[in-house]
Design a protein around this motif. Structure first.
Motif: not given
Length: 630
Positions: A522-529
């Motif tokens: 999740d943390g990675f996906a949030i930073r990506w978006m």
């Protein structure tokens, strides 16, 4: 992504992410090391190669103020004490001296206990504000050692009992009743321990430990049964001594540098991590960036030797026909993958990710579902869109009255009645579109399988509403390929169902083609978006996360909650509002609600059943669009 109900309740425990981030910031400030990370383990410790300091679980299950003070004392002791004032060289030499001693563990942990006593006193004098936390620490630790003293002695764990006795002597003095009948020269041992108040260095403390060991090594034969300190476990000759080869001069002499403090060790490993960013740190740091080989290991050529093996590279030149279609496809896929590196956080250094459009399935079943679901949602969408448009029109038509300049109002009585008349007004400038942009992340983990259709309905409604209001948005699922994830490589995929470049394109079939996969980071996906939203020019940026539990990925289960919370705080700080919708087939428990609040703050909503996913989506959109309209 759903959290498992483990058979032992305390296995489900997590530290409050906000508090952990607070302790992390305190530690970074005291150590003047912005790269430090903080976690929680059995005992408080330092891990230089990972850039991590750890709090002890000893402080759990106590009143909140006691727990807070105890954890702060761990942070103070490690970052303001051991960080700069613990001699690594003395420690390494001491360990080498007692490497084969039958009481090795006892000698090492006794030195760390003596150093804890010295450094607590040092930090408290240097920073009086730490006094309360250390007072709580002494009180709780004394109670712990008093309880263990009699228990260990009764069980015959005499080395452990002596460890408990020495702690009590250090903090209460040598004249306190020992509670047990020792067959040791305990008065002399306590007298030696009392000299710790005058010690000024690690070397002084090592000398006291040597004197204690000399007095007991012929009497006590068994080493410690329990472990009390782990702070020295990761500080060895391997982490403290480095070999650098910077150019020929250094390469020839093999320069060796011994680090004197834990701070120097951390900073050295951090620099090497930053410059190399690879798994080379599992080995000794040997570099030859500017050196030249002397040819001493070269093998003489033989023109008569037979060719035993041939090989071809991955060039796409004239010989690319040698490749099979499968090999070419794999090579192209690798070239499309991007490395996350440190840009997306420490937890995702070994992540590679791929951004691809979802493969649209245009079968009759999907087409029929799309028509049926849109017919079901049509009344809700129509009324919601009409409501938003009316609010926009009202906003556009509204005018500001009672101004000192502007257009003259038809009501001029104010000129006669008011002492300071303001008969002018101005119309607000109409806006062609809402100044807002949305990003939607949909959890693509396997746990979403039982609620897949309901999730697709909610995403479809989200897409149709924003499309009709001409609001730019992007929708993507995210998952980690668990089958191919390793310590060195964690492949992640973003399946784009609708992108900003698609404008008002109807991607309903793409949304219905979304399928579940494996894990989620999740943390990675949030930073990506967040990065994608920050590239937009709109004033209001909203990031929605549809998920059904906590993060779960390779090596991510331990720190996933903290990393997710940190990513949300980073996004909010940069002007992106993160909103979470918990997708569950039943009412969430109090523990689950507390978990979501920990990760997403007060911007987390939950549905009590799968049928309410779309209702919750409408409610969230109404609130967010209301903010954008103003």
């Amino acid at each position: 992504m759903v959290k498992l109900n483990r058979f032992i309740q305390f296995n489900d425990e997590t530290i409050d992410a906000n508090l952990l981030l607070l302790y992390e910031r305190v530690g970074r400030a005291l150590a003047d090391a912005p790269y430090l990370k903080l976690t929680e383990r059995k005992l408080f410790e330092l891990q230089p190669t990972e850039g991590v300091i750890s709090l002890s679980v000893f402080w759990r299950h106590r009143p909140d103020d006691i727990t807070h003070a105890g954890r702060l004392s761990d942070v103070y002791l490690m970052t303001a004490g051991f960080w700069k004032h613990f001699s690594v060289l003395d420690w390494v030499n001491f360990r080498a001296m007692y490497k084969n001693h039958p009481l090795r563990k006892f000698t090492e942990e006794m030195l760390l206990m003596f150093e804890e006593f010295r450094l607590m006193d040092f930090v408290e004098k240097e920073r009086p504000g730490t006094g309360r936390a250390f007072s709580v620490r002494r009180q709780l630790m004394l109670q712990f050692h008093r309880d263990r003293l009699f228990s260990n002695f009764k069980k015959g764990f005499y080395t452990d009992a002596l460890m408990n006795q020495l702690f009590i002597t250090l903090h209460e003095g040598m004249y306190r009743d020992t509670q047990v009948e020792w067959e040791l020269p305990i008065e002399h041992i306590q007298l030696i321990a009392s000299y710790a108040t005058d010690a000024r260095s690690t070397s002084d403390m090592a000398g006291l430990v040597e004197r204690v060991v000399f007095m007991i090594e012929e009497i006590i034969k068994d080493d410690l049964i329990h472990q009390y300190y782990a702070i020295g476990d990761s500080i060895s000759e391997k982490t403290a001594v480095f070999h650098y080869h910077e150019g020929m001069a250094d390469a020839e002499k093999g320069e060796t540098e011994v680090k004197e403090t834990i701070e120097e060790i951390f900073r050295t490993w951090h620099r090497e991590n930053e410059s190399e960013a690879g798994v080379h740190l599992e080995y000794e740091l040997e570099h030859g960036r500017a050196g030249r080989g002397d040819g001493s290991n070269a093998t003489e050529g033989n023109e008569d030797a037979e060719i035993q093996e041939t090989g071809s590279g991955h060039s796409e030149g004239n010989e690319s026909e040698r490749w099979s279609d499968e090999e070419r496809e794999q090579t192209n896929k690798k070239s499309e993958q991007k490395k996350a590196g440190r840009e997306f956080g420490k937890e995702h250094v070994h992540v590679v990710y791929e951004e691809k459009e979802v493969e649209v399935v245009r079968n009759d079943d999907n087409k029929a579902k799309l028509v049926r679901w849109r017919e079901e949602q049509k009344p809700y969408i129509r009324s919601f869109v009409d409501e938003m448009r009316k609010r926009i029109e009202l906003k556009e038509d509204a005018r500001r009255n009672r101004l000192v300049k502007g257009r003259l109002s038809t009501k001029l009585t104010t000129l006669l009645v008011d002492e300071r008349p303001r008969p002018f007004y101005r119309k607000n400038i109409p806006s062609d579109r809402l100044d807002a942009v949305f990003g939607l992340l949909v959890d693509g983990s396997a746990s979403m399988m039982d609620k897949l259709d309901e999730t697709k309905k909610a995403v479809l409604l989200f897409h149709d509403v924003l499309r009709q209001l001409s609001v730019q948005h992007e929708i993507s699922s995210y998952y980690e390929d668990a089958n191919h994830a390793t310590k060195e490589l964690q492949p992640n995929v973003f399946e784009l169902m609708h992108t900003f470049g698609d404008q008002r394109k109807d991607d309903g079939l793409g949304i219905l083609s979304f399928e579940t996969n494996e894990d989620n980071r999740d943390g990675f996906a949030i930073r990506w978006m967040t990065q994608r939203l920050l590239a937009r020019s709109e004033k209001h940026r909203f990031l929605l996360v549809f998920s059904d539990g906590e993060p779960s990925a390779f090596g991510y289960d331990r720190n996933g909650i903290l990393d997710t919370r940190e990513s949300v705080m980073e996004a909010e700080k940069r002007g992106v509002s993160v909103i979470h919708l918990f997708l569950a087939s039943e009412e969430p428990t109090d523990d689950q609600r507390a978990l979501f609040s920990m990760m997403f703050g007060n911007k987390s909503a939950a549905s009590d059943s799968v049928e309410n996913f779309t209702d919750q989506t409408v409610r969230i959109l109404r609130k967010l669009l209301g903010i954008a309209i103003g």
